[in-house]
Design a protein around this motif. Structure first.
Motif, PDB file in Angstrom:
ATOM      1  N   PRO A  33       0.836  -1.205   0.000  1.00 37.01           N
ATOM      2  CA  PRO A  33       0.000   0.000   0.000  1.00 37.01           C
ATOM      3  C   PRO A  33       0.871   1.256   0.000  1.00 37.01           C
ATOM      4  N   CYS A  50      -7.278  -1.223   9.516  1.00 33.16           N
ATOM      5  CA  CYS A  50      -5.940  -1.834   9.494  1.00 33.16           C
ATOM      6  C   CYS A  50      -5.643  -2.489  10.853  1.00 33.16           C
ATOM      7  N   PRO A  51      -5.375  -3.785  10.862  1.00 35.08           N
ATOM      8  CA  PRO A  51      -5.185  -4.480  12.148  1.00 35.08           C
ATOM      9  C   PRO A  51      -3.830  -4.255  12.803  1.00 35.08           C
ATOM     10  N   THR A  52      -2.876  -3.677  12.073  1.00 41.32           N
ATOM     11  CA  THR A  52      -1.519  -3.555  12.639  1.00 41.32           C
ATOM     12  C   THR A  52      -1.092  -2.104  12.863  1.00 41.32           C
ATOM     13  N   LEU A  55      -1.587   2.280   9.094  1.00 40.29           N
ATOM     14  CA  LEU A  55      -2.160   3.473   8.455  1.00 40.29           C
ATOM     15  C   LEU A  55      -2.391   4.576   9.484  1.00 40.29           C
ATOM     16  N   CYS A  69       2.847  -3.424   7.384  1.00 44.48           N
ATOM     17  CA  CYS A  69       1.781  -4.020   6.563  1.00 44.48           C
ATOM     18  C   CYS A  69       1.922  -5.543   6.526  1.00 44.48           C
ATOM     19  N   ILE A  70       0.825  -6.236   6.791  1.00 47.34           N
ATOM     20  CA  ILE A  70       0.850  -7.710   6.756  1.00 47.34           C
ATOM     21  C   ILE A  70       0.054  -8.250   5.566  1.00 47.34           C
ATOM     22  N   HIS A  71      -0.246  -7.386   4.611  1.00 49.74           N
ATOM     23  CA  HIS A  71      -0.926  -7.821   3.381  1.00 49.74           C
ATOM     24  C   HIS A  71      -2.275  -8.474   3.629  1.00 49.74           C
ATOM     25  N   CYS A  72      -3.012  -7.954   4.582  1.00 50.31           N
ATOM     26  CA  CYS A  72      -4.328  -8.550   4.850  1.00 50.31           C
ATOM     27  C   CYS A  72      -5.354  -8.072   3.823  1.00 50.31           C
ATOM     28  N   LEU A  73      -5.058  -6.993   3.121  1.00 52.45           N
ATOM     29  CA  LEU A  73      -5.899  -6.420   2.062  1.00 52.45           C
ATOM     30  C   LEU A  73      -7.208  -5.824   2.565  1.00 52.45           C
ATOM     31  N   ARG A  74      -7.315  -5.587   3.859  1.00 47.58           N
ATOM     32  CA  ARG A  74      -8.541  -4.964   4.373  1.00 47.58           C
ATOM     33  C   ARG A  74      -8.693  -3.521   3.896  1.00 47.58           C
ATOM     34  N   CYS A  75      -7.613  -2.905   3.432  1.00 46.11           N
ATOM     35  CA  CYS A  75      -7.722  -1.546   2.900  1.00 46.11           C
ATOM     36  C   CYS A  75      -7.982  -1.556   1.395  1.00 46.11           C
ATOM     37  N   TRP A  85      -1.947   1.377  -4.405  1.00 45.49           N
ATOM     38  CA  TRP A  85      -1.118   0.185  -4.246  1.00 45.49           C
ATOM     39  C   TRP A  85       0.027   0.276  -5.236  1.00 45.49           C
TER      40      TRP A  85
HETATM   41  S1  SF4 Z   1      -3.056  -4.519   3.689  1.00 46.05           S
HETATM   42 FE1  SF4 Z   1      -3.850  -4.804   5.803  1.00 46.05          FE
HETATM   43  S2  SF4 Z   1      -2.038  -4.466   7.127  1.00 46.05           S
HETATM   44 FE2  SF4 Z   1      -1.528  -3.630   5.096  1.00 46.05          FE
HETATM   45  S3  SF4 Z   1      -2.062  -1.433   5.254  1.00 46.05           S
HETATM   46 FE3  SF4 Z   1      -3.839  -2.516   4.355  1.00 46.05          FE
HETATM   47  S4  SF4 Z   1      -5.140  -2.959   6.124  1.00 46.05           S
HETATM   48 FE4  SF4 Z   1      -3.097  -2.484   6.965  1.00 46.05          FE
END
Ligand code: SF4
Length: 245
Positions: A33, A50-52, A55, A69-75, A85
């Motif tokens: 991101p 964002c869980p970590t 952002l 960033c842990i690549h969870c793709l929630r954003c 991206w």
């Molecule tokens: S992909 Fe997940 S961890 Fe990475 S910035 Fe987006 S929400 Fe946060």
């Protein structure tokens, strides 16, 4: 005969041209991101997803700490406005504490550097990406990188995993046993800040809490080219990424 050999004979050389040329093959990088000019409610909602804590809302809109960033793709998924991206893979950056200025690698290391890979509590993902560096596509030997099982022969320590309590002392001892000059490359979100595992009762907040880190490679896991970039940066053969976000 190995199928790789047969395929190589039929199709010619398949090894990447990186770092001589950029590699543009599809699927090489999951991307990261990037800072995005988004404000107001949408921005606050994305930051909250964002869980970590990667952002935050800042001067430039949503600012990204790519280390986290842990690549969870929630954003990216299930939101009205997505974060930008970037698809590049040269993610490695030099830390503020790097000893590169007062402990330079000599020219000899440009042709040959031995790497000690340490699994300091990895889930298997980053280690799997590291393993790819030895396959015919990435073929790190052509760049003078060789693996060694002993710290006595290692120039670069490549660490993956959040550094569990059981690995902390072993990591320190391995680092102390390496001859100088030496470098430490931390690869993957867990190695950088503990990832989703730390700090906790089983592990700390990454490699830097145990040994000094020279080069950080973000990603969860980082793709092989990002790790290769980290090794090239550590050996002084490539410039680091200018920023992390
Ligand atoms: S992909 Fe997940 S961890 Fe990475 S910035 Fe987006 S929400 Fe946060």
């Amino acid at each position: 005969m190995s199928q790789w050999v047969v395929k190589g004979l039929r199709t010619g050389v398949k090894t990447t041209n990186y770092p001589r040329l950029p590699d543009t093959a599809p699927g090489l990088s999951c991307g990261l991101p990037a800072t995005t000019d988004l404000r107001g409610e949408h921005a606050q909602a994305l930051v909250a997803r964002c869980p970590t804590g990667a952002l935050s809302v800042g001067r430039r809109g949503i600012e990204v700490d790519q280390r986290r960033c842990i690549h969870c793709l929630r954003c990216r998924r299930g939101v009205n406005q997505q974060l930008a991206w970037e698809a590049r893979y040269e993610w490695a950056r030099v830390t503020d504490k790097s000893n590169r200025h007062d402990n330079r690698f000599g020219a000899a290391f440009r042709r040959s550097a031995h790497i000690l890979v340490v699994d300091a509590g990895d889930c298997g993902a980053c280690l799997n990406e590291v393993k790819q560096l030895n396959n015919p596509y990435y073929n790190m030997h052509r760049l003078g990188f060789f693996l060694t099982p002993t710290p006595r022969h290692a120039d670069v320590m490549l660490v993956v995993g959040a550094v569990t309590e059981h690995m902390r002392l072993a990591l320190r001892k391995a680092y102390d046993a390496m001859p100088t000059p030496k470098r430490v490359v931390a690869a993957g979100a867990c190695a950088l800040f503990g990832g989703v595992f730390g700090p906790s009762f089983t592990c700390g907040g990454g490699v830097a809490q145990a040994v000094p880190v020279d080069v950080e490679v973000p990603g969860n896991p980082p793709p092989p080219l990002a790790i290769l970039h980290g090794l090239l940066v550590a050996a002084g053969q490539r410039q680091p990424a200018s920023s992390c976000g």
